[in-house]
Design a protein around this motif. Structure first.
Motif: not given
Ligand code: F58
Length: 799
Positions: A471-485
């Motif tokens: 998804t590209e949503d992380w670009k304005y909901q940066l907490d989604l980066l957590k999904g990279l873990e």
């Protein structure tokens, strides 16, 4: 939105229109147009795309509650790429232009930075504007349109030399001059016209366009013909110059206040124009509710440090003198409008203005401030305070006006910019106020916009993230980066991440070769310290440590050592001798080390010239190590630390500012923490003796002595002797080593050894990078700005 803009692009109107613009403004045939022509026409075309939505937003939000960000600095950088990214059309426009044979990069590079700020504080303001638009918050920025931004830095013989930065000499494609909104600003000895230039602030793919309004000072009458006809040529011109002087140049002092009439005039100039603008709009746009008691229902002003605090007496002046409100009522209204952010605990940066300077700028404002001070004193006396007890609260004290006291007394909120910083404000800097009004104090940990600092400047990492998260949503909901873990143990993914870093390092190496003429090894560790040059930030600790490594390698060339490139960048205030000495020292160590064939395969040192937003965009993505080594307690927050983290660099840092929160979020085990804590330093404050460290430790003695041994040459400027003296030969009555370099030296060297060892394990390293990126969500300025909106401003998101 996006759709509307995309439609226009698709119908190919864009290119047609672009070529029309190009020909209209140049009268040249397409082949003959220059990069500048092509850049100018592109600005015009994009502004046309933005315009409709900008107007819509203005109309829709016309009578809604808004927050106003008053700041003497907005460090914007370039706008072309960023606007295209936020409009969601970067790749499309690039493609369309290449179809007609235009090299997009060439025109992108034509743009000058809008460098209307010194450092972190100004850049924070720019990030906040981006985030507010992206989150659909009504935030208006008010500031100064300096004709000269921060000086351009040249390095000559290793010394910093300052040159002018007239960034708008060929025009400015991103602002619109709004003559109809011009205001008159009155000083004691002159009156000038404040002309607003509006810049659109485009939200990320959401159709929101907010406004940054920057005021330019102009003569009230363009030219005094009477004087001119009277043969008083000089005088006719000098009036014009005197008016233009007010917004001629940004003060390049990033810490010490410049005790100058002109500086206070700048502050009063933009605050007065902005307050008049707000009051005038209030009268026009809110007719059904026009009672000044309701002013605070619609307006809240965030004061970015002490510089705009003069807006407080100005609002009272406008209410009382121009709108017939009683003083007490005006004060009551004002109390509900202002909130204050502090950005430093260094005493020298907390502004205090001599009363005679204030008198010279605007006597009426001084009178109002004195009246507020009287009210304050009466209030404290009524509560039984003695004169001594009232002292720390006084706004008017020893013939000086204490701006922070004014903001805290009249305002309704005070905030620091990182958790530790806010604690220090409460326990120390403003402890007297905290004891009285604890509920006013709150923390807003800084943030950075992921659009400029990742989506735009690191396209490779950005695509990687989108691919992994789906998804590209992380670009304005940066907490989604957590999904990279979840990829932390996936070697293929870690390899991919490693390769992206390598790509960005290769790019930087090419750029540095082109700009600085120095070849660096892209496979070496890129260890980077980029920020304003200041003793408290301790670039000289970094340099002393490089000397230590250099001597070690010299003695033992076969020593186990991962090749490392140390990169510095930053400007020193022109009058700050010691900081300039630190620049000279970095350059001199670079000269000696880079020329030494015994070590220069393993050790390189670079000082990049004229560090600025545009250079930063290339440095952050290429870093392996982020140097954040300020003396604990001195760096309010730092924001560069967050840009490094988001781009997958590991922090080598002290427990200071937002470093602490970075360690908390990403885990200390994934970074390199070292050095004394604030508590430890407080404990030894009165007994610390740097000479003990110097005499007891031969390594420390060796590097400190090298400052004066002749090994490094300062061209008889005595700059190195000055640094040496500050460390171990202090003047009478001073302690020496004010910023505890020698105390932290060994711990710093040890942390570096660990870095050097651990970099060899590629997978482990890459895993740490991934975890840092995955936990950077908290450091988005979207989070920060929503915290301001919810806790302080009480404004809602327009969705
Ligand atoms: C910086 N201050 C802080 N001031 O040093 C930094 O820790 C923090 O992250 C940042 O603000 C944002 O909160 C800073 O940049 C200035 O440059 C002023 C310019 C005008 C004169 C006084 C300092």
């Amino acid at each position: 939105m996006g759709d509307m803009i995309m439609d226009k692009l698709k119908k190919n109107k864009f290119i047609e229109n672009y070529i029309e613009n190009l020909q209209r403004i140049t009268l040249k045939s397409f082949e003959d147009t220059s990069d500048k022509d092509r850049y100018d026409a592109l600005c015009d075309s994009i502004m046309e795309l933005i315009n409709e939505e900008w107007r819509d937003c203005k109309r829709k939000t016309r009578n809604q509650r808004k927050a106003y960000y008053f700041s003497a600095e907005f460090l914007i950088g370039r706008s072309l790429g960023n606007n295209l990214i936020n409009l969601g059309i970067y790749d499309e426009v690039k493609e369309l232009l290449s179809e007609i044979g235009i090299d997009f990069e060439a025109i992108e590079n034509y743009e000058d930075d809008a460098a209307l700020g010194n450092g972190g504080l100004g850049r924070l303001a720019a990030c906040f504007m981006d985030s507010a638009a992206t989150q659909g918050l009504n935030l208006v920025g008010y500031g100064v349109r300096y004709r000269e931004g921060i000086f351009k830095q040249k390095i000559e013989e290793g010394f910093q030399v300052e040159h002018g930065d007239s960034w708008i000499k060929d025009g400015d494609g991103w602002s619109i001059r709004v003559d109809s909104d011009a205001k008159i600003v009155r000083f004691r000895d002159q009156q000038v016209k404040a002309v607003p230039f509006d810049m659109p602030v485009v939200g990320f793919e959401n159709g929101v366009v907010n406004t940054l309004r920057l005021w330019q000072s102009e003569p009230f009458e363009e030219f005094d013909f009477a004087k001119f006809n009277n043969y008083e040529y000089d005088e006719a011109v000098s009036e014009k110059n005197r008016a233009e002087d007010i917004t001629r140049v940004l003060y390049p002092n990033d810490m010490q206040r410049a005790g100058k009439v002109l500086r206070l005039k700048q502050q009063y100039f933009f605050c007065s124009a902005s307050i008049q603008d707000m009051v005038e709009k209030y009268k026009n746009d809110y007719p059904e509710d026009l009672k000044f008691e309701n002013f605070s229902k619609y307006h809240v002003i965030q004061l970015n440090d002490t510089h705009p605090i003069i807006a407080i007496p100005e609002l009272i002046r406008v209410l009382v003198d121009e709108n017939g409100i009683f003083f007490e009522d005006a004060l009551a209204i004002t109390r509900k409008v202002f909130a204050f952010t502090n950005h430093t605990v260094l005493q020298e940066a907390l502004e205090r203005w001599d009363k005679d300077i204030m008198l010279e700028v605007n006597p009426r404002c001084l009178e109002i401030i004195e009246k507020i001070n009287d009210i304050l004193v009466d209030e404290f006396k009524a509560k039984g305070y003695s004169d001594d007890q009232i002292d720390p609260y006084r706004i008017d004290r020893f013939e000086q006006i204490h701006m922070a006291n004014l903001a805290i007394y009249v305002g309704f909120s005070v905030n620091g910019v990182a958790a530790l910083h806010t604690e220090i404000l409460k326990d120390d800097t403003f402890n007297h106020w905290y004891k009285l009004r604890p509920e006013m104090f709150n923390n807003k940990t800084n943030g950075i916009t992921p659009r400029r600092w990742l989506v735009y400047s690191n396209r490779e990492l950005s695509s990687f993230i989108t691919g992994k998260l789906g998804t590209e949503d992380w670009k304005y909901q940066l907490d989604l980066l957590k999904g990279l873990e979840k990829y932390a143990d996936d070697e293929k993914v870690l390899e991919e991440l490693w390769n992206i870093k390598q790509t960005k390092k290769n790019e930087l190496a090419r750029y540095i070769l082109e700009k600085e003429g120095i070849k660096i090894d892209p496979k070496s560790i890129f260890d980077i310290q980029i920020k304003r040059i200041h003793e408290y930030k301790r670039q000289h600790l970094n340099i002393l440590h490089i000397i230590y490594l250099y001597h070690k390698l010299k003695k033992n060339p076969d020593m186990e050592f991962t090749p490392t490139t140390f990169i510095f960048g930053g400007k020193a205030a022109p009058g700050y001798f010691r900081a300039k000495g630190m620049i000279k020292l970095a350059n001199e160590v670079a000269r000696v080390v880079n020329a030494d064939p015994d070590v220069n395969k393993k050790l390189k040192v670079i000082f990049v010239e004229n560090y600025r937003v545009t250079y930063a965009e290339k440095l952050f993505p290429a870093a392996d190590i982020s140097e954040q080594i300020s003396t604990a307690g001195k760096e309010a927050s730092g924001t560069g630390n967050m840009k490094f983290m988001l781009n997958g660099a590991l922090t080598l840092g002290t427990l200071d500012g937002a470093n602490i929160e970075i360690f908390e979020h990403a885990g200390e085990e994934n970074n390199y923490r070292f050095g004394a804590t604030v508590e430890e330093l407080n404990e030894i404050m009165d007994t610390y003796n740097p000479v003990e460290f110097y005499s007891k430790d031969p390594d420390i003695k060796d590097v400190v002595d090298s400052l004066v041994s002749g090994e490094f040459k300062d061209n008889e400027s005595y700059m190195f002797l000055d640094i040496y003296n500050e460390l171990i030969k202090p003047q009478e009555g001073q302690r020496g080593d004010t910023y505890f370099l020698l105390k932290d030296f060994k711990a710093y060297a040890k942390a570096h050894e660990k870095v050097n060892r651990e970099y060899k394990n590629k997978m482990e390293w890459s895993r740490k990078c991934l975890i840092n990126i995955a936990n950077a969500g908290f450091f988005s300025s979207d989070r920060t700005i929503l915290d301001y909106a919810n806790d302080i401003w009480k404004i809602d998101q327009n969705r």
